[in-house]
Motif scaffolding. Structure first.
Motif, short mmCIF file in Angstrom:
data_model
loop_
_atom_site.label_atom_id
_atom_site.label_comp_id
_atom_site.label_asym_id
_atom_site.label_seq_id
_atom_site.Cartn_x
_atom_site.Cartn_y
_atom_site.Cartn_z
N UNK A 36 -7.75 1.37 0.53
CA UNK A 36 -7.10 0.12 0.91
C UNK A 36 -6.48 -0.57 -0.29
N UNK A 37 -7.05 -0.36 -1.47
CA UNK A 37 -6.52 -0.99 -2.68
C UNK A 37 -5.70 -0.02 -3.52
N UNK A 169 0.03 3.69 0.25
CA UNK A 169 -1.17 3.08 0.82
C UNK A 169 -1.01 2.86 2.32
N UNK A 170 -1.49 3.80 3.14
CA UNK A 170 -1.35 3.66 4.60
C UNK A 170 -2.16 2.49 5.16
N UNK A 171 -3.03 1.88 4.31
CA UNK A 171 -3.83 0.73 4.73
C UNK A 171 -3.15 -0.59 4.37
N UNK A 172 -1.89 -0.54 4.01
CA UNK A 172 -1.06 -1.73 3.81
C UNK A 172 -0.03 -1.79 4.93
N UNK A 173 0.21 -2.98 5.48
CA UNK A 173 1.23 -3.10 6.52
C UNK A 173 2.62 -2.83 5.94
N UNK A 187 -2.83 -6.98 5.75
CA UNK A 187 -4.16 -6.82 5.18
C UNK A 187 -4.29 -7.70 3.93
N UNK A 188 -5.50 -7.81 3.42
CA UNK A 188 -5.74 -8.59 2.20
C UNK A 188 -4.87 -8.08 1.05
N UNK A 189 -4.67 -6.77 0.97
CA UNK A 189 -3.87 -6.19 -0.10
C UNK A 189 -2.42 -6.69 -0.03
#
Length: 199
Positions: A36-37, A169-173, A187-189
């Motif tokens: 995620x980061x 980073x697939x965990x970033x929109x 996301x927070x990132x």
């Protein structure tokens, strides 16, 4: 005895399986946050000239059939810690973020964000802007799930706030669809960079 030996083997097998499960869960708990980061979305260079404390957004009639998706993406951003304040309005007079559909976009493009000064002159994304236009491509968007369409809208809103792509980073929109974005909400990132841009 033979039965006791079989029982001991079964107990050892159960403990081994439990141990492997705990180890796997622990590794996943360590790996997911690091993914995620992995990459924060870099800033585009420009930003809303008046900040994000009070932005008004307007929907062109061509985008009405996606009103609930747009509002879902708006609420997702508004609920992040950066306290983006977005107000819907019925006219684009003085609005800061306008949503359109059915405009010409480059082939294969799901959506696009463009940037303007207060006089309506188009700007580069490295310049500070007064308002943005987010154009959706309904023909291509309709091939995706509602959730993914919301993610695309949230992604374009991220550009409007000044975020570039974070394709590793697939965990970033801000990861693009073609690069395998997994999340469909900011996301927070993502929000951490917005906070930094407007601090």
């Amino acid at each position: 005895s033979k039965e006791r030996g079989i029982l001991m083997k079964r107990i050892k097998k159960i403990f081994l399986l439990l141990s492997l499960t705990v180890t796997t869960l622990t590794l996943n708990m360590i790996a997911l946050p690091s993914l995620a980061n992995a990459q924060s979305p870099p800033p585009l260079g420009g930003r809303y000239i008046n900040g994000i404390g009070r932005l008004v957004y307007w929907l062109h009639p061509s985008s009405y059939n996606r009103t609930w998706m747009i509002n879902t993406a708006v609420n997702a951003w508004a609920n992040m810690p950066s306290w983006i304040y977005l107000i819907p309005v019925s006219s684009n007079y003085g609005s800061n973020m306008d949503f359109y559909s059915n405009r010409h976009l480059p082939s294969g493009t799901l959506a696009q964000t463009t940037f303007f000064d207060i006089m309506g002159n188009q700007l580069r994304y490295t310049q500070n802007w007064y308002f943005t236009e987010i154009t959706l491509n309904p023909g291509i968007l309709s091939q995706y799930s509602n959730e993914h369409q919301i993610g695309t809208i949230a992604h374009e809103m991220g550009h409007a706030f000044g975020l570039d792509h974070a394709n590793s980073n697939p965990y970033s929109v801000m990861c693009q669809t073609g690069s395998g974005r997994i999340v469909q909400r900011p996301q927070e990132v993502d929000d951490a960079v917005v906070r930094n841009i407007y601090r």
